[in-house]
Design a protein around this motif. Structure first.
Motif, PDB file in Angstrom:
ATOM      1  N   PRO A 140      14.258   2.699  -7.364  1.00 38.52           N
ATOM      2  CA  PRO A 140      13.142   2.463  -6.462  1.00 38.52           C
ATOM      3  C   PRO A 140      13.209   1.067  -5.829  1.00 38.52           C
ATOM      4  CG  PRO A 140      12.461   2.018  -8.709  1.00 38.52           C
ATOM      5  CD  PRO A 140      13.934   2.342  -8.756  1.00 38.52           C
ATOM      6  N   ASP A 141      12.742   0.996  -4.564  1.00 36.75           N
ATOM      7  CA  ASP A 141      12.614  -0.266  -3.854  1.00 36.75           C
ATOM      8  C   ASP A 141      11.155  -0.361  -3.425  1.00 36.75           C
ATOM      9  OD1 ASP A 141      12.525  -2.375  -2.088  1.00 36.75           O
ATOM     10  OD2 ASP A 141      14.286  -1.769  -0.923  1.00 36.75           O
ATOM     11  N   TRP A 142      10.317  -0.902  -4.316  1.00 42.66           N
ATOM     12  CA  TRP A 142       8.871  -0.850  -4.097  1.00 42.66           C
ATOM     13  C   TRP A 142       8.411  -1.709  -2.935  1.00 42.66           C
ATOM     14  CZ3 TRP A 142       7.407   3.368  -5.943  1.00 42.66           C
ATOM     15  CH2 TRP A 142       7.809   3.828  -7.198  1.00 42.66           C
ATOM     16  N   GLU A 143       9.132  -2.789  -2.639  1.00 43.15           N
ATOM     17  CA  GLU A 143       8.721  -3.637  -1.512  1.00 43.15           C
ATOM     18  C   GLU A 143       8.935  -2.904  -0.188  1.00 43.15           C
ATOM     19  OE1 GLU A 143       6.985  -6.431  -1.908  1.00 43.15           O
ATOM     20  OE2 GLU A 143       7.156  -5.909  -4.027  1.00 43.15           O
ATOM     21  N   SER A 144      10.089  -2.287  -0.041  1.00 45.37           N
ATOM     22  CA  SER A 144      10.362  -1.517   1.183  1.00 45.37           C
ATOM     23  C   SER A 144       9.478  -0.276   1.245  1.00 45.37           C
ATOM     24  CB  SER A 144      11.839  -1.121   1.238  1.00 45.37           C
ATOM     25  OG  SER A 144      12.658  -2.266   1.273  1.00 45.37           O
ATOM     26  N   PHE A 145       9.252   0.338   0.098  1.00 44.20           N
ATOM     27  CA  PHE A 145       8.341   1.492  -0.024  1.00 44.20           C
ATOM     28  C   PHE A 145       6.966   1.125   0.535  1.00 44.20           C
ATOM     29  CE2 PHE A 145       5.120   3.620  -2.725  1.00 44.20           C
ATOM     30  CZ  PHE A 145       5.519   4.944  -2.714  1.00 44.20           C
ATOM     31  N   THR A 146       6.443  -0.011   0.092  1.00 44.57           N
ATOM     32  CA  THR A 146       5.127  -0.476   0.537  1.00 44.57           C
ATOM     33  C   THR A 146       5.133  -0.817   2.020  1.00 44.57           C
ATOM     34  OG1 THR A 146       4.675  -1.353  -1.672  1.00 44.57           O
ATOM     35  CG2 THR A 146       3.344  -2.224   0.139  1.00 44.57           C
ATOM     36  N   ILE A 150       2.839   0.854   5.049  1.00 42.72           N
ATOM     37  CA  ILE A 150       1.986   0.035   5.915  1.00 42.72           C
ATOM     38  C   ILE A 150       2.314   0.279   7.386  1.00 42.72           C
ATOM     39  CG2 ILE A 150       1.563  -2.362   6.612  1.00 42.72           C
ATOM     40  CD1 ILE A 150       1.627  -3.083   3.616  1.00 42.72           C
ATOM     41  N   LYS A 151       3.607   0.388   7.722  1.00 42.71           N
ATOM     42  CA  LYS A 151       4.005   0.688   9.101  1.00 42.71           C
ATOM     43  C   LYS A 151       3.434   2.029   9.549  1.00 42.71           C
ATOM     44  CE  LYS A 151       8.501  -1.653   8.909  1.00 42.71           C
ATOM     45  NZ  LYS A 151       9.979  -1.410   8.910  1.00 42.71           N
ATOM     46  N   THR A 152       3.450   2.990   8.640  1.00 39.37           N
ATOM     47  CA  THR A 152       2.962   4.330   8.970  1.00 39.37           C
ATOM     48  C   THR A 152       1.449   4.326   9.176  1.00 39.37           C
ATOM     49  OG1 THR A 152       4.774   5.287   7.672  1.00 39.37           O
ATOM     50  CG2 THR A 152       2.942   6.748   8.209  1.00 39.37           C
ATOM     51  N   ILE A 153       0.732   3.601   8.334  1.00 33.80           N
ATOM     52  CA  ILE A 153      -0.725   3.483   8.496  1.00 33.80           C
ATOM     53  C   ILE A 153      -1.041   2.825   9.831  1.00 33.80           C
ATOM     54  CG2 ILE A 153      -2.817   2.380   7.595  1.00 33.80           C
ATOM     55  CD1 ILE A 153      -1.419   2.525   4.782  1.00 33.80           C
ATOM     56  N   GLU A 154      -0.317   1.770  10.143  1.00 36.96           N
ATOM     57  CA  GLU A 154      -0.540   1.065  11.401  1.00 36.96           C
ATOM     58  C   GLU A 154      -0.313   1.998  12.591  1.00 36.96           C
ATOM     59  OE1 GLU A 154       0.952  -3.055  13.622  1.00 36.96           O
ATOM     60  OE2 GLU A 154       2.081  -2.236  11.922  1.00 36.96           O
ATOM     61  N   TYR A 155       0.761   2.801  12.530  1.00 35.45           N
ATOM     62  CA  TYR A 155       1.048   3.700  13.650  1.00 35.45           C
ATOM     63  C   TYR A 155       0.026   4.829  13.757  1.00 35.45           C
ATOM     64  CZ  TYR A 155       3.562   6.176  17.224  1.00 35.45           C
ATOM     65  OH  TYR A 155       3.880   6.777  18.421  1.00 35.45           O
ATOM     66  N   LEU A 197       2.962  -4.418  -9.472  1.00 31.51           N
ATOM     67  CA  LEU A 197       2.805  -3.586  -8.274  1.00 31.51           C
ATOM     68  C   LEU A 197       1.348  -3.436  -7.839  1.00 31.51           C
ATOM     69  CD1 LEU A 197       5.446  -0.788  -8.971  1.00 31.51           C
ATOM     70  CD2 LEU A 197       5.679  -2.873  -7.612  1.00 31.51           C
ATOM     71  N   LEU A 198       0.429  -4.066  -8.577  1.00 35.76           N
ATOM     72  CA  LEU A 198      -0.977  -4.046  -8.152  1.00 35.76           C
ATOM     73  C   LEU A 198      -1.134  -4.715  -6.787  1.00 35.76           C
ATOM     74  CD1 LEU A 198      -2.770  -4.888 -11.520  1.00 35.76           C
ATOM     75  CD2 LEU A 198      -2.660  -2.658 -10.379  1.00 35.76           C
ATOM     76  N   LYS A 199      -0.322  -5.737  -6.534  1.00 35.53           N
ATOM     77  CA  LYS A 199      -0.395  -6.401  -5.233  1.00 35.53           C
ATOM     78  C   LYS A 199       0.055  -5.465  -4.116  1.00 35.53           C
ATOM     79  CE  LYS A 199       4.183  -8.621  -5.390  1.00 35.53           C
ATOM     80  NZ  LYS A 199       4.733  -7.777  -4.292  1.00 35.53           N
ATOM     81  N   ASN A 200       1.007  -4.576  -4.415  1.00 35.52           N
ATOM     82  CA  ASN A 200       1.442  -3.590  -3.423  1.00 35.52           C
ATOM     83  C   ASN A 200       0.313  -2.618  -3.115  1.00 35.52           C
ATOM     84  OD1 ASN A 200       3.783  -4.629  -5.029  1.00 35.52           O
ATOM     85  ND2 ASN A 200       4.945  -3.515  -3.503  1.00 35.52           N
ATOM     86  N   MET A 201      -0.371  -2.169  -4.177  1.00 31.19           N
ATOM     87  CA  MET A 201      -1.525  -1.300  -3.991  1.00 31.19           C
ATOM     88  C   MET A 201      -2.588  -1.993  -3.144  1.00 31.19           C
ATOM     89  SD  MET A 201      -2.069   0.442  -7.747  1.00 31.19           S
ATOM     90  CE  MET A 201      -3.531   1.307  -7.171  1.00 31.19           C
ATOM     91  N   ARG A 202      -2.786  -3.261  -3.409  1.00 30.73           N
ATOM     92  CA  ARG A 202      -3.799  -4.038  -2.675  1.00 30.73           C
ATOM     93  C   ARG A 202      -3.446  -4.129  -1.191  1.00 30.73           C
ATOM     94  NH1 ARG A 202      -4.597  -9.446  -5.581  1.00 30.73           N
ATOM     95  NH2 ARG A 202      -5.221  -7.965  -7.212  1.00 30.73           N
ATOM     96  N   GLU A 203      -2.168  -4.374  -0.909  1.00 34.19           N
ATOM     97  CA  GLU A 203      -1.720  -4.470   0.481  1.00 34.19           C
ATOM     98  C   GLU A 203      -1.958  -3.158   1.231  1.00 34.19           C
ATOM     99  OE1 GLU A 203       2.347  -5.667   0.488  1.00 34.19           O
ATOM    100  OE2 GLU A 203       1.955  -7.547  -0.579  1.00 34.19           O
ATOM    101  N   ILE A 204      -1.628  -2.047   0.565  1.00 32.98           N
ATOM    102  CA  ILE A 204      -1.816  -0.737   1.203  1.00 32.98           C
ATOM    103  C   ILE A 204      -3.295  -0.444   1.410  1.00 32.98           C
ATOM    104  CG2 ILE A 204      -1.505   1.755   0.892  1.00 32.98           C
ATOM    105  CD1 ILE A 204       1.073   1.051  -0.700  1.00 32.98           C
TER     106      ILE A 204
END
Length: 297
Positions: A140-146, A150-155, A197-204
Motif C-alpha cells: 500500500p501507498d497510503w499517501e498517494s491513496f489519500t 482528494i483529487k477525486t473529491i475536488e473534481y 493514518l488518522l491524519k490521512n482520514m482527517r485530510e479526506i
C-alpha cells in the motif's frame, strides 16, 4: 450526401465493433492468465483505436496484474497469506512458511501512468479513478491513496457528480453514492489500526466538508481522528456541528456523550446519553442507559 452519411455510420459501427472485440478478447486472455496474448491484443487495439477509453483501463489491468508477484517466504512471524507452521524437534513453533504478495514497482508504474493518461482524457470516468485508488491501497501507498481520493473529491464539485463508468455508461446515484464510496475508503484507512493514518482520514474528511459541509459521516470521521489522539474538544466540535444538522441522529448524540465522558465532563455526557435514549434504537438505548448508570455511581 446520403452516401457520405451511410459511410460515416458504417465506420462508427465498425470502430465500435472492433473495440468490443478487442475488449472481449483481452478479458478472455485475462481469465486464462495468458499475458502474451493479452499484450498482443493490447498492441493491436492500440494501433486500431489508440484513444479508446477501455484500452486505458485494460492496459492498467494488464500492468497491475503483471506487477503482482507471489513468493514463498520463511518468517518468524505469522504471514498474512496461507502458510504452514514449522515445528522444531520439541514440537515448538520454529517459524512460518507461506506465500507473500509483493508488487514489481516498474511494472506497476507503467499501469499507473496508463490510467493517468486515461483519467486526463476521460476525467468523468470514475472507474478509472477508483481503479487507481484500489491499486494504491493494495501496495500500500497510503499517501498517494489519500492524494488520489482528494483529487477525486475536488473534481466531483466540477462535474457535479455526473460520473460515467466502464464502457462510458452513466453512473447513477450522484452525490449520495459518491460519498458512500468515499466513506468506504475512510473505513479502509481506519481498519489498518495505524494511528499515523488518522491524519490521512482527517485530510479526506476536511476535503469532503469543503464541498459537502452537511455530510454527517465526514464530521464524525473528523471527530474520530481527534478523539483517538486525546484532543477531546477538537473531537467534540464537529459532532456538535453534526447535531445541528440532524438533532435526532442518535449515533452522533452517543458519540458526543462518549466525547464528554472521555473528557471527564460527566454532566454533559449524561445529558447526551439521555438524548440517545430518547432517539436511539433498542441497542443504542440499552448502551446509553448502562452508561448513565455507571456515570452516576
Amino acid at each position: 450526401m446520403k452516401r457520405i452519411l451511410r459511410t460515416l455510420i458504417a465506420i462508427l459501427i465498425s470502430q465500435f465493433g472492433f473495440s468490443q472485440d478487442y475488449q472481449s478478447d483481452f478479458q478472455k486472455y485475462c481469465q486464462t492468465n495468458d499475458t502474451i496474448n493479452q499484450l498482443k491484443v493490447l498492441t493491436e487495439w492500440n494501433s486500431a483505436s489508440p484513444k479508446d477509453a477501455e484500452l486505458y483501463t485494460s492496459y492498467f489491468n494488464y500492468h497491475f496484474m503483471k506487477s503482482k508477484q507471489e513468493v514463498l517466504a520463511l518468517s518468524n512471524d505469522k504471514l498474512n497469506g496461507e502458510g504452514f507452521v514449522l515445528k522444531d524437534s520439541l514440537n515448538q513453533t520454529a517459524g512460518f512458511l507461506g506465500s507473500e504478495i509483493y508488487f514489481d514497482q516498474k511494472e506497476l508504474e507503467k499501469g499507473l501512468n496508463k490510467i493517468d493518461e486515461g483519467i486526463k482524457l476521460y476525467p468523468n470516468r470514475l472507474d478509472m479513478r477508483f481503479g487507481k485508488i484500489y491499486a494504491l491501497g493494495q501496495i500500500p501507498d497510503w499517501e498517494s491513496f489519500t492524494s488520489e481520493i482528494i483529487k477525486t473529491i475536488e473534481y466531483s464539485s466540477t462535474n457535479n457528480n455526473n460520473w460515467t463508468w466502464s464502457d462510458n455508461e452513466k453512473r447513477n446515484g450522484g452525490e449520495t453514492n459518491f460519498l458512500l464510496d468515499i466513506q468506504t475508503y475512510q473505513i479502509q484507512l481506519y481498519d489498518t489500526g495505524n494511528d499515523d493514518l488518522l491524519k490521512n482520514m482527517r485530510e479526506i474528511a476536511n476535503e469532503v466538508l469543503k464541498y459537502y459541509p452537511n455530510h454527517i459521516e465526514s464530521l464524525s470521521n473528523l471527530s474520530i481522528t481527534y478523539l483517538l489522539t486525546g484532543e477531546y474538544d477538537k473531537g467534540i466540535e464537529p459532532l456538535l456541528r453534526a447535531e445541528k444538522i440532524n438533532p435526532k441522529d442518535y449515533i452522533v448524540l452517543s458519540n458526543i456523550a462518549q466525547g464528554y465522558k472521555l473528557k471527564g465532563d460527566k454532566e454533559k455526557a449524561i445529558a447526551y446519553y439521555e438524548k440517545t435514549v430518547e432517539y436511539g434504537d433498542e441497542r443504542a438505548k440499552e448502551y446509553a442507559i448502562q452508561q448513565i448508570i455507571e456515570l452516576k455511581q
